[in-house]
Design a protein around this motif. Sequence first.
Motif, PDB file in Angstrom:
ATOM      1  N   PHE A 166      43.985  22.917  20.772  1.00 47.85           N
ATOM      2  CA  PHE A 166      43.427  22.300  21.974  1.00 47.85           C
ATOM      3  C   PHE A 166      43.909  22.986  23.254  1.00 47.85           C
ATOM      4  O   PHE A 166      43.190  23.034  24.249  1.00 47.85           O
ATOM      5  N   ARG A 167      45.133  23.494  23.224  1.00 45.33           N
ATOM      6  CA  ARG A 167      45.698  24.140  24.422  1.00 45.33           C
ATOM      7  C   ARG A 167      44.903  25.374  24.838  1.00 45.33           C
ATOM      8  O   ARG A 167      45.052  25.868  25.961  1.00 45.33           O
ATOM      9  N   HIS A 168      44.050  25.905  23.932  1.00 44.02           N
ATOM     10  CA  HIS A 168      43.291  27.120  24.233  1.00 44.02           C
ATOM     11  C   HIS A 168      41.931  26.855  24.868  1.00 44.02           C
ATOM     12  O   HIS A 168      41.210  27.811  25.181  1.00 44.02           O
ATOM     13  N   TYR A 169      41.551  25.600  25.048  1.00 43.73           N
ATOM     14  CA  TYR A 169      40.330  25.337  25.812  1.00 43.73           C
ATOM     15  C   TYR A 169      40.487  25.952  27.205  1.00 43.73           C
ATOM     16  O   TYR A 169      41.560  25.851  27.816  1.00 43.73           O
ATOM     17  N   PRO A 170      39.451  26.591  27.730  1.00 39.01           N
ATOM     18  CA  PRO A 170      39.585  27.323  28.993  1.00 39.01           C
ATOM     19  C   PRO A 170      40.122  26.505  30.163  1.00 39.01           C
ATOM     20  O   PRO A 170      40.930  27.011  30.956  1.00 39.01           O
ATOM     21  N   ALA A 171      39.673  25.242  30.304  1.00 38.55           N
ATOM     22  CA  ALA A 171      40.152  24.440  31.428  1.00 38.55           C
ATOM     23  C   ALA A 171      41.654  24.191  31.322  1.00 38.55           C
ATOM     24  O   ALA A 171      42.386  24.254  32.318  1.00 38.55           O
ATOM     25  N   ARG A 172      42.134  23.924  30.128  1.00 38.51           N
ATOM     26  CA  ARG A 172      43.570  23.683  29.937  1.00 38.51           C
ATOM     27  C   ARG A 172      44.374  24.958  30.143  1.00 38.51           C
ATOM     28  O   ARG A 172      45.440  24.943  30.769  1.00 38.51           O
ATOM     29  N   GLU A 173      43.873  26.084  29.591  1.00 39.85           N
ATOM     30  CA  GLU A 173      44.573  27.355  29.763  1.00 39.85           C
ATOM     31  C   GLU A 173      44.649  27.745  31.240  1.00 39.85           C
ATOM     32  O   GLU A 173      45.671  28.263  31.703  1.00 39.85           O
ATOM     33  N   THR A 174      43.560  27.490  31.964  1.00 37.65           N
ATOM     34  CA  THR A 174      43.564  27.814  33.384  1.00 37.65           C
ATOM     35  C   THR A 174      44.584  26.977  34.138  1.00 37.65           C
ATOM     36  O   THR A 174      45.329  27.485  34.993  1.00 37.65           O
ATOM     37  N   LEU A 175      44.654  25.686  33.831  1.00 37.64           N
ATOM     38  CA  LEU A 175      45.631  24.825  34.486  1.00 37.64           C
ATOM     39  C   LEU A 175      47.052  25.248  34.121  1.00 37.64           C
ATOM     40  O   LEU A 175      47.946  25.260  34.982  1.00 37.64           O
ATOM     41  N   ILE A 200      37.016  24.488  39.920  1.00 37.87           N
ATOM     42  CA  ILE A 200      37.988  25.575  39.969  1.00 37.87           C
ATOM     43  C   ILE A 200      37.557  26.626  38.949  1.00 37.87           C
ATOM     44  O   ILE A 200      37.396  26.305  37.761  1.00 37.87           O
ATOM     45  N   PRO A 201      37.315  27.852  39.371  1.00 37.68           N
ATOM     46  CA  PRO A 201      36.798  28.876  38.448  1.00 37.68           C
ATOM     47  C   PRO A 201      37.743  29.144  37.277  1.00 37.68           C
ATOM     48  O   PRO A 201      38.964  29.120  37.422  1.00 37.68           O
ATOM     49  N   ILE A 202      37.154  29.410  36.121  1.00 39.07           N
ATOM     50  CA  ILE A 202      37.905  29.812  34.942  1.00 39.07           C
ATOM     51  C   ILE A 202      38.034  31.330  34.954  1.00 39.07           C
ATOM     52  O   ILE A 202      37.022  32.038  35.057  1.00 39.07           O
ATOM     53  N   PRO A 203      39.235  31.885  34.894  1.00 39.18           N
ATOM     54  CA  PRO A 203      39.382  33.343  34.868  1.00 39.18           C
ATOM     55  C   PRO A 203      38.617  33.956  33.697  1.00 39.18           C
ATOM     56  O   PRO A 203      38.520  33.353  32.626  1.00 39.18           O
ATOM     57  N   GLU A 204      38.106  35.138  33.912  1.00 41.31           N
ATOM     58  CA  GLU A 204      37.270  35.776  32.901  1.00 41.31           C
ATOM     59  C   GLU A 204      38.005  35.953  31.576  1.00 41.31           C
ATOM     60  O   GLU A 204      37.420  35.789  30.501  1.00 41.31           O
ATOM     61  N   ASP A 205      39.312  36.257  31.636  1.00 37.52           N
ATOM     62  CA  ASP A 205      40.047  36.500  30.393  1.00 37.52           C
ATOM     63  C   ASP A 205      40.353  35.223  29.622  1.00 37.52           C
ATOM     64  O   ASP A 205      40.808  35.279  28.475  1.00 37.52           O
ATOM     65  N   LEU A 206      40.104  34.049  30.227  1.00 32.86           N
ATOM     66  CA  LEU A 206      40.334  32.779  29.550  1.00 32.86           C
ATOM     67  C   LEU A 206      39.024  32.100  29.130  1.00 32.86           C
ATOM     68  O   LEU A 206      39.053  31.062  28.465  1.00 32.86           O
ATOM     69  N   ALA A 207      37.905  32.680  29.525  1.00 33.95           N
ATOM     70  CA  ALA A 207      36.610  32.071  29.209  1.00 33.95           C
ATOM     71  C   ALA A 207      36.316  32.174  27.714  1.00 33.95           C
ATOM     72  O   ALA A 207      36.689  33.142  27.049  1.00 33.95           O
ATOM     73  N   LEU A 208      35.660  31.153  27.190  1.00 36.75           N
ATOM     74  CA  LEU A 208      35.248  31.124  25.785  1.00 36.75           C
ATOM     75  C   LEU A 208      33.764  30.805  25.685  1.00 36.75           C
ATOM     76  O   LEU A 208      33.222  30.077  26.517  1.00 36.75           O
ATOM     77  N   THR A 209      33.140  31.320  24.649  1.00 34.47           N
ATOM     78  CA  THR A 209      31.773  30.913  24.335  1.00 34.47           C
ATOM     79  C   THR A 209      31.849  29.643  23.500  1.00 34.47           C
ATOM     80  O   THR A 209      32.448  29.647  22.428  1.00 34.47           O
ATOM     81  N   PRO A 210      31.290  28.538  23.976  1.00 36.86           N
ATOM     82  CA  PRO A 210      31.369  27.284  23.209  1.00 36.86           C
ATOM     83  C   PRO A 210      30.718  27.418  21.842  1.00 36.86           C
ATOM     84  O   PRO A 210      29.800  28.224  21.637  1.00 36.86           O
ATOM     85  N   ALA A 245      32.919  22.001  17.722  1.00 38.62           N
ATOM     86  CA  ALA A 245      33.533  22.265  19.022  1.00 38.62           C
ATOM     87  C   ALA A 245      34.867  22.988  18.921  1.00 38.62           C
ATOM     88  O   ALA A 245      35.175  23.879  19.734  1.00 38.62           O
ATOM     89  N   LEU A 246      35.682  22.652  17.927  1.00 35.81           N
ATOM     90  CA  LEU A 246      37.026  23.223  17.843  1.00 35.81           C
ATOM     91  C   LEU A 246      37.059  24.656  17.326  1.00 35.81           C
ATOM     92  O   LEU A 246      38.112  25.303  17.367  1.00 35.81           O
ATOM     93  N   LEU A 247      35.938  25.173  16.870  1.00 36.51           N
ATOM     94  CA  LEU A 247      35.923  26.551  16.391  1.00 36.51           C
ATOM     95  C   LEU A 247      36.296  27.532  17.497  1.00 36.51           C
ATOM     96  O   LEU A 247      37.033  28.494  17.266  1.00 36.51           O
ATOM     97  N   ALA A 248      35.791  27.313  18.697  1.00 44.02           N
ATOM     98  CA  ALA A 248      36.044  28.260  19.797  1.00 44.02           C
ATOM     99  C   ALA A 248      37.541  28.395  20.090  1.00 44.02           C
ATOM    100  O   ALA A 248      38.071  29.514  20.083  1.00 44.02           O
ATOM    101  N   PRO A 249      38.274  27.298  20.340  1.00 47.91           N
ATOM    102  CA  PRO A 249      39.711  27.466  20.576  1.00 47.91           C
ATOM    103  C   PRO A 249      40.480  27.892  19.332  1.00 47.91           C
ATOM    104  O   PRO A 249      41.506  28.572  19.439  1.00 47.91           O
ATOM    105  N   PHE A 250      39.992  27.519  18.142  1.00 51.29           N
ATOM    106  CA  PHE A 250      40.668  27.932  16.908  1.00 51.29           C
ATOM    107  C   PHE A 250      40.602  29.449  16.745  1.00 51.29           C
ATOM    108  O   PHE A 250      41.571  30.074  16.282  1.00 51.29           O
ATOM    109  N   LEU A 251      39.501  30.050  17.145  1.00 47.30           N
ATOM    110  CA  LEU A 251      39.392  31.504  17.061  1.00 47.30           C
ATOM    111  C   LEU A 251      40.391  32.198  17.985  1.00 47.30           C
ATOM    112  O   LEU A 251      40.870  33.297  17.682  1.00 47.30           O
TER     113      LEU A 251
END
Length: 353
Positions: free
Chosen positions: A127-136, A285-295, A300-306
Amino acid sequence: MSPPPIRVLVIGTGFGALVHAPGFTRHPAFTLAGVASGTLENAKRVASEFSVPYATDDWKRMLEEVDADLVSIATPVDQHYPMARAALERGRHVLCEKPFAMNVPEARELAALAAAKGRVNVVNHEFRHYPARETLTRKIREGALGRVEHITIRDRIPGWARNPTRRLTWLTEKRRGGGYLGALGSHHIDQLILWGGPIRSVFCSLRTLAAESADAPPALAGITADDSFALAVRFESGARGLVDLFGGAHVRGQSMEVLGSADQMTVLDGYRLGRPREDGSHEGIPIPEDLALTPTPEVALLAPFLVKLEMIRAAIQDGMPASPDFRGGVEIQRVLDAARLSDQSGAWEPIGS
């Protein structure tokens, strides 16, 4: 010359079939070598779906018979310790679902064994790898919020109390490590530590809402694990944190907010981070490009799991760090154990050494 694929054994065909197996199949660095389940039928079904050459209902036999580099454990919590220990003793790297142990002594033993064996060891807090959380997380580490002073996490789950026909699983059994404090609270504790640092003490009240009603169906009345809880924490920094999870919601929902001396930000969902406005809306608040994920709307959890799998690949093939490792998992387990003790004592409990 590219390195050989990382051979993976998956134990568990619930979440293992929903997220683990699809994730390893999608990532080019991994190949599935075997799958084990509580029933041979389930193991064969998953093996057929993902073209896995070995399927069994005996995970110990699989560890002995199949050559592999990594063991991925997605089973009920009470099975994590023996499975992870057996894998480490055979020199395999380990990815384990959370919580990765039933208590602190088990967690410490696994962390020490992993260190002694020099194996990559990771607890799956994806879950910590979702872009909004990583950005925060990045904003906090860069000092954009100033001194972190308060963190609130609000979680609403339509659990068994709202859906009595929902299938009862090990998650409803306290003796097996079930309950939402472990299943979801462990993720929230991981996030609290990432954003607020080490936790000094906790106050917790657990509740089994689904079993409370006098006219609850007999099956629900037998639920022993928590489905709701309120957790307050004191950080070593002096900050405070609150997690409010209610398993009797009519609609699924979640929000997370971090308030600092210079700014405050809210995780609106996995992909959106905002700054609250006076009128109740949020400035994006923009998500940095290096933290962006394709949903991955299909799961849903596949994206952060990858993201987690790429971290594991880099750890195995390139010697890079991977987190949280079992030592980090011990810190989360310390908070879980103290929370359960607090529920029994009705008092603030320090985080044990």
